[in-house]
Design a protein around this motif. Structure first.
Motif, short mmCIF file in Angstrom:
data_model
loop_
_atom_site.label_atom_id
_atom_site.label_comp_id
_atom_site.label_asym_id
_atom_site.label_seq_id
_atom_site.Cartn_x
_atom_site.Cartn_y
_atom_site.Cartn_z
N GLU A 171 0.82 -1.21 0.00
CA GLU A 171 0.00 0.00 0.00
C GLU A 171 0.86 1.26 0.00
N SER A 172 1.99 1.22 0.69
CA SER A 172 2.89 2.37 0.67
C SER A 172 3.44 2.60 -0.73
N LEU A 173 3.82 1.51 -1.40
CA LEU A 173 4.35 1.63 -2.75
C LEU A 173 3.29 2.12 -3.72
N LEU A 174 2.08 1.59 -3.62
CA LEU A 174 1.01 2.02 -4.52
C LEU A 174 0.62 3.47 -4.26
N ARG A 175 0.62 3.86 -2.99
CA ARG A 175 0.31 5.25 -2.66
C ARG A 175 1.36 6.18 -3.27
N TYR A 176 2.62 5.76 -3.19
CA TYR A 176 3.69 6.55 -3.80
C TYR A 176 3.49 6.67 -5.31
N LEU A 177 3.20 5.56 -5.97
CA LEU A 177 3.03 5.58 -7.43
C LEU A 177 1.83 6.43 -7.83
N SER A 178 0.73 6.32 -7.10
CA SER A 178 -0.45 7.13 -7.41
C SER A 178 -0.17 8.61 -7.20
N ASN A 179 0.54 8.94 -6.12
CA ASN A 179 0.91 10.34 -5.91
C ASN A 179 1.83 10.85 -7.01
N SER A 180 2.69 9.98 -7.52
CA SER A 180 3.55 10.36 -8.65
C SER A 180 2.71 10.68 -9.87
N HIS A 181 1.71 9.84 -10.14
CA HIS A 181 0.83 10.08 -11.28
C HIS A 181 0.14 11.44 -11.15
N SER A 182 -0.37 11.72 -9.96
CA SER A 182 -1.05 13.00 -9.72
C SER A 182 -0.09 14.17 -9.92
N TYR A 183 1.15 14.00 -9.47
CA TYR A 183 2.15 15.06 -9.62
C TYR A 183 2.36 15.39 -11.10
#
Length: 241
Positions: free
Chosen positions: A86-98
């Motif tokens: 979940e930490s990794l997916l949250r990071y990747l999703s936040n990257s997409h939003s960025y």
């Protein structure tokens, strides 16, 4: 506190590394820290202490930080087993939003301003190239959000899927650098910009964004995908959040 070095002399970060030392050693790592939801103002706290303050999984953050610093060193199965999905997916999703909600729209705005005085047909071509590039990035990331990440969560909970595997993602994980290379070449080789800083600054932003996207893809290719493959084959079990 000194930062440990690996055999090649590059920094190797641990939970005991001061967060401020890490940033001063490699300021580009700010992007990784921010995407984990960690704000500035960590004084002299260590990475471990800062992660504890903000509910961030330490092994997952450290793996991404060290992988970004040493992109040629692939993580071991043991390292992958300590990832919190979940930490990794949250990071990747936040990257997409960025990229989609901040970085690329910001570059587009600056680009249109920089070419506002050029011939209309030239401005049209440059704008079209950029918009086509952004659309490719958007499709790439939307596929991950709607298909790949939900599959990852189901697999982590023991739900197998006979019709999907991470190898399908790997095959579809198209390189999205070609279009931005064409845009850079168009500007560098064929746009007769007058003397000034506006377009050069935008071009610098494009180069920087391209490198950041390449780093993002590296995390997906060399950390997320091997992690998912290890889950599929049973080499590791998903770490409880």
């Amino acid at each position: 506190m000194a930062i440990n070095k690996n055999n090649s002399g590059q920094p190797f970060f641990t939970a005991q590394t001061r967060m401020s030392d890490l940033i001063c050693d490699n300021y580009s790592l700010l992007l990784i820290i921010t995407r984990f939801g960690i704000p500035l103002g960590f004084a002299d706290k260590t990475i471990g202490q800062v992660c504890s303050d903000h509910g961030v999984d330490v092994p997952t953050l450290l793996l991404l930080l060290n992988s970004a610093t040493h992109p040629g060193e692939l993580p071991s199965t043991e390292q992958l087993s300590h990832i919190e999905l979940e930490s990794l997916l949250r990071y990747l999703s936040n990257s997409h939003s960025y990229f989609l909600d901040f970085r690329l729209p910001q570059i587009r705005q600056r680009l249109l301003s920089a070419i506002s005085n050029c011939p209309q047909e030239v401005a049209f071509v440059i704008r079209r190239f950029f918009d086509e590039y952004v659309e490719e990035v958007r499709k790439h990331m939307n596929y991950e959000e709607k298909t790949v990440f939900p599959y990852a969560r189901r697999l982590a909970h023991g739900e197998r899927d006979d019709h999907y595997s991470i190898s399908i993602f790997s095959k579809r994980h198209d390189q999205i650098e070609l279009k931005i290379t064409e845009l850079k070449n168009l500007i560098i080789k064929y746009y007769p910009a007058p003397s000034g800083y506006d377009l050069n600054n935008v071009l610098h932003d494009i180069f920087s964004c391209e490198a950041d996207l390449a780093s993002h893809n590296h995390i997906e290719d060399d950390i997320f995908t091997p992690y998912m493959l290890a889950l599929e084959t049973g080499e590791i079990q998903a770490k409880a959040c």
